[in-house]
Design a protein around this motif. Sequence first.
Motif, PDB file in Angstrom:
ATOM      1  N   ASN A 223      -5.327   0.511  18.253  1.00  0.00           N
ATOM      2  CA  ASN A 223      -5.302   1.703  17.379  1.00  0.00           C
ATOM      3  C   ASN A 223      -6.541   1.759  16.493  1.00  0.00           C
ATOM      4  N   THR A 224      -7.681   1.788  17.165  1.00  0.00           N
ATOM      5  CA  THR A 224      -8.952   1.784  16.415  1.00  0.00           C
ATOM      6  C   THR A 224      -9.356   3.160  15.917  1.00  0.00           C
TER       7      THR A 224
ATOM      8  N   THR B 117      -9.484   2.378   5.486  1.00  0.00           N
ATOM      9  CA  THR B 117     -10.618   1.977   6.318  1.00  0.00           C
ATOM     10  C   THR B 117     -10.318   0.755   7.164  1.00  0.00           C
ATOM     11  N   HIS B 118      -9.459  -0.131   6.696  1.00  0.00           N
ATOM     12  CA  HIS B 118      -9.228  -1.366   7.436  1.00  0.00           C
ATOM     13  C   HIS B 118      -7.951  -2.023   6.941  1.00  0.00           C
ATOM     14  N   PHE B 119      -7.290  -2.740   7.828  1.00  0.00           N
ATOM     15  CA  PHE B 119      -6.111  -3.513   7.481  1.00  0.00           C
ATOM     16  C   PHE B 119      -6.445  -4.994   7.613  1.00  0.00           C
ATOM     17  N   LEU B 120      -6.231  -5.734   6.537  1.00  0.00           N
ATOM     18  CA  LEU B 120      -6.531  -7.146   6.538  1.00  0.00           C
ATOM     19  C   LEU B 120      -5.402  -7.924   7.212  1.00  0.00           C
TER      20      LEU B 120
ATOM     21  N   GLY C  33      -6.582   3.138  12.284  1.00  0.00           N
ATOM     22  CA  GLY C  33      -7.482   2.112  11.794  1.00  0.00           C
ATOM     23  C   GLY C  33      -7.487   0.958  12.798  1.00  0.00           C
ATOM     24  N   THR C  34      -8.094  -0.100  12.435  1.00  0.00           N
ATOM     25  CA  THR C  34      -8.161  -1.255  13.333  1.00  0.00           C
ATOM     26  C   THR C  34      -6.973  -2.153  13.078  1.00  0.00           C
TER      27      THR C  34
ATOM     28  N   HIS D 150       0.844  -1.193   0.000  1.00  0.00           N
ATOM     29  CA  HIS D 150       0.000   0.000   0.000  1.00  0.00           C
ATOM     30  C   HIS D 150       0.877   1.240   0.000  1.00  0.00           C
ATOM     31  N   VAL D 151       0.285   2.334  -0.497  1.00  0.00           N
ATOM     32  CA  VAL D 151       0.973   3.614  -0.570  1.00  0.00           C
ATOM     33  C   VAL D 151       0.997   4.247   0.817  1.00  0.00           C
ATOM     34  N   GLY D 152       2.131   4.838   1.201  1.00  0.00           N
ATOM     35  CA  GLY D 152       2.195   5.517   2.486  1.00  0.00           C
ATOM     36  C   GLY D 152       3.577   5.485   3.099  1.00  0.00           C
ATOM     37  N   TYR D 153       3.666   5.856   4.396  1.00  0.00           N
ATOM     38  CA  TYR D 153       4.925   5.908   5.128  1.00  0.00           C
ATOM     39  C   TYR D 153       5.285   4.512   5.641  1.00  0.00           C
ATOM     40  N   HIS D 154       6.543   4.118   5.440  1.00  0.00           N
ATOM     41  CA  HIS D 154       7.024   2.840   5.937  1.00  0.00           C
ATOM     42  C   HIS D 154       8.426   3.044   6.524  1.00  0.00           C
TER      43      HIS D 154
END
Length: 636
Positions: free
Chosen positions: A280-281, A315-318, A242-243, A60-64
Motif C-alpha cells: 500500500n505504497t 507521510t509514513h508509518f513507523l 502510505g508505506t 494517531h487521529v483517524g479511522y480505526h
Amino acid sequence: MAGLWQQLSSLQQGKALVLILFICHRCLPSGALPWNTKSTQSPLEGYEMVKGNFSRTFVHVGYHKIAEIPAGARNILIQEAVKSRNYLALRTKTGISIINGNWVIDRPGIFIAVGTQLTYRRPNEIRSRNGESITAPGPLNEDLHVYLIYQQPEPSVYYEYSVPLRNTHPTPEPADILPLAETVNPPNPGERAHKGDNTNNYVILEAPHPKKDPTDRSGDSDPQPTYIWAKTGYTECSTTCGTGRRQMFWECVEKDSQATVPADLCDPALEPASLKEDCNTRPCPAYWDVGEWSDCSRRCGPGTQHRQVICRQVTHFLANGIESSVTVAPDLCEASDKPVTKSTCQLKICSQWQIQSEWSPCSVPCGVGQRSREVVCLSNQGDVEEDEECNMKLKPDVLQNCDMGACARSWFTSLWSQWCSASCGRGNRTRTAVCLMDHVSDLPLDKCEGERPQEMTSCDSGPCQNRPEWYTGPWGQCSAECGNGTQTRSVVCILNNHGHMEVVNQVKCSSLPQPITAQTCRLKPCGVQWYVTEWSACSRSCDGGYRVREVRCLTDNIAPSHQCDPTMTPESREECNNQPCVAEIKPSCSDQYHNCVVVVQARLCIYPYYRSVCCSSCSLAQKTYPNSFQKKHIHR
C-alpha cells in the motif's frame, strides 16, 4: 490406507484451524479482542446476545476499526459511553461508507443500508452528557464494520447484537472451521493465496502420502513424494495507504501437486524466515485535523468558542505504529467540507442587578453626607445569588454622596436671667451666647459672623437695708495646665445693712438665685487635638443601621491640622439599632394571596387595596424599609 487418510485429514484440518484462528486474530481491530466480548442468552428465541466494550487509545487521529458485526445480526446497539470529540462510523464489508465516511460528519438521522434501518443519534453538544449511538433492528444482509473516528484519548464504546444460535450437534468435520473460512479447492501451482483476504483462504482436505519408513519395503514401486516449503500468502497490510508492511507466510507442500501437507513432512532446517515487504505504497489522502473547542468566551449569555482545523497528510508509518504527518495546503482537503472553526455557546442565562430599596435619608442634616440603598443580584429564576454572578461593572451604586447645603453659623443667646445678681443695690443680669451650626454643632465663638451679643446687663434691686445677698469669693486655681479645665470659688450668704456686712445662714439667701461655684478655665493652649460632632440619626430603626459624625484635627485656634495622633482618631461611623425588625401585625392582619411578595417588590403597598389584601407582607415591609413608603423631609 483409509486410517492414514483420516489421520492426515484430521491433522490437516487442525493445522488449517490454527492458521485461520491466527489470521482472524490478526484481523481483529485494536481493542476489540475476543476476551472483550461475552455472550448471554438473547430474549429472541433461537438467538444469542453478543456484547463487547472497546476502550483503547490510539496513537494517531483517524479511522480505526473496532468491531465487525456479522450478517444476520439483529437488535444492534452501538453506544458511546460518554460524550467526546470522537465519532462513530459504519462501512460495509466491501468498503462502502454508510455513516460519517470519507471525513464527512453526517447529520443525525435514519440511514437505510445492509438490509435494515440504522438510526444515528448525536446528543446536544452543550446540554447533554450522553455520547453518540447507532441502533438497528436487523437482520443484516451482509457484514457491518464499525469504525471510530479517533480524536480524543480514552474512548469508550459499548456494542451488542443478537446472532442465530450455532448447530452444536456433532458432525464428521470440526464445527468451528467452516464459519471462519471458506473451504475451496487447492490453488493451482504458482498461484498466490493472500491470507489477508478471507475469500482466498483455503483448507486442504486431501494430502499425499507421508514420508515412508525406510524399513517399510511395501509399495517400493510408488515414486517417493518430495515436500518443499512454498509461500502461500501474507498478512493484511499494516496500513491502508502510505508505506505499510506485511509478513509472508510459508507452508509445507508436495512439490508436484502443490498440496499443503503437515509441516513435519518438510525439513525444518530449510524453512524460510518470515520476511516482510512493503505494501500500500500509494499516498494517503489529506484529512482535516480538528482540535479541541476553546472555552466559551462568556460565563453567561451568548458567547463564542473556537477550534483549530488543519489540513494534514500522513507521510509514513513507523514500525512501532506511530504515524508521521505534515501540514499541507488546505486545497488538498477539498474532497470533504472543512469543519467549522467557530461556534456559538451559552453556559447559562446571565443574572441581573435589581434595586431593592429607595435611597435612605442623608446621614447629615447639612453639609456633605452619604445615603445608601439595597442592590441584589437576581438569577433568571428570581433567586438571590452572589454578586460575582452578575456583571460587577454594571452594578448600580449602593452608596452616594448627598449635599444638604451649607450649614448656617449663627449666634444664639439664652434668655436674660430673671433675677438681678444683687438682692439690693446695683447688680447684673446675664445670658449665654453660643455660636451654633443649624442647632447641631457647637462651633468656636470666633467662627460666627457678626459681633458677639452682650452677655451681661446691669440691674438695680433697690436700696440695701438688712437684706440678704450672696457674696462670692475669688476663683481658685485652674485644674488643667493647658486647654480647658475647671476652677471653683466660695459662696456665702451675707446680710448687708447700709454697708455693714454680716455672714448669715445660707437659708436666708435661699430665695435668691445662688451664683455658680465652678466654671471652665483655660491657662494656655495645648497645640492640636481631635474634635468631633454629635452622632447623626441611625440610618435604620432595626435590623442594623449606621450613624456618622465628623472628625477633625484642629489647632487651638481652630485651624485644620495633621499633627494629631492617628492612633487616637475617634470613630466616624458605627453600627446602631441592631435589634431585629418585628412587625407589629394585628391578629386580623394576614395575606389573602400567596404571591404578596410580588406586591411588596413592585412597591404597591402604598395603595389601600394592596395593603388590605397583603396586610402582613406590607406591614413587615414598611417596618423593614420605612423610607420606601414615606418620605422624610428635613426643615432647615
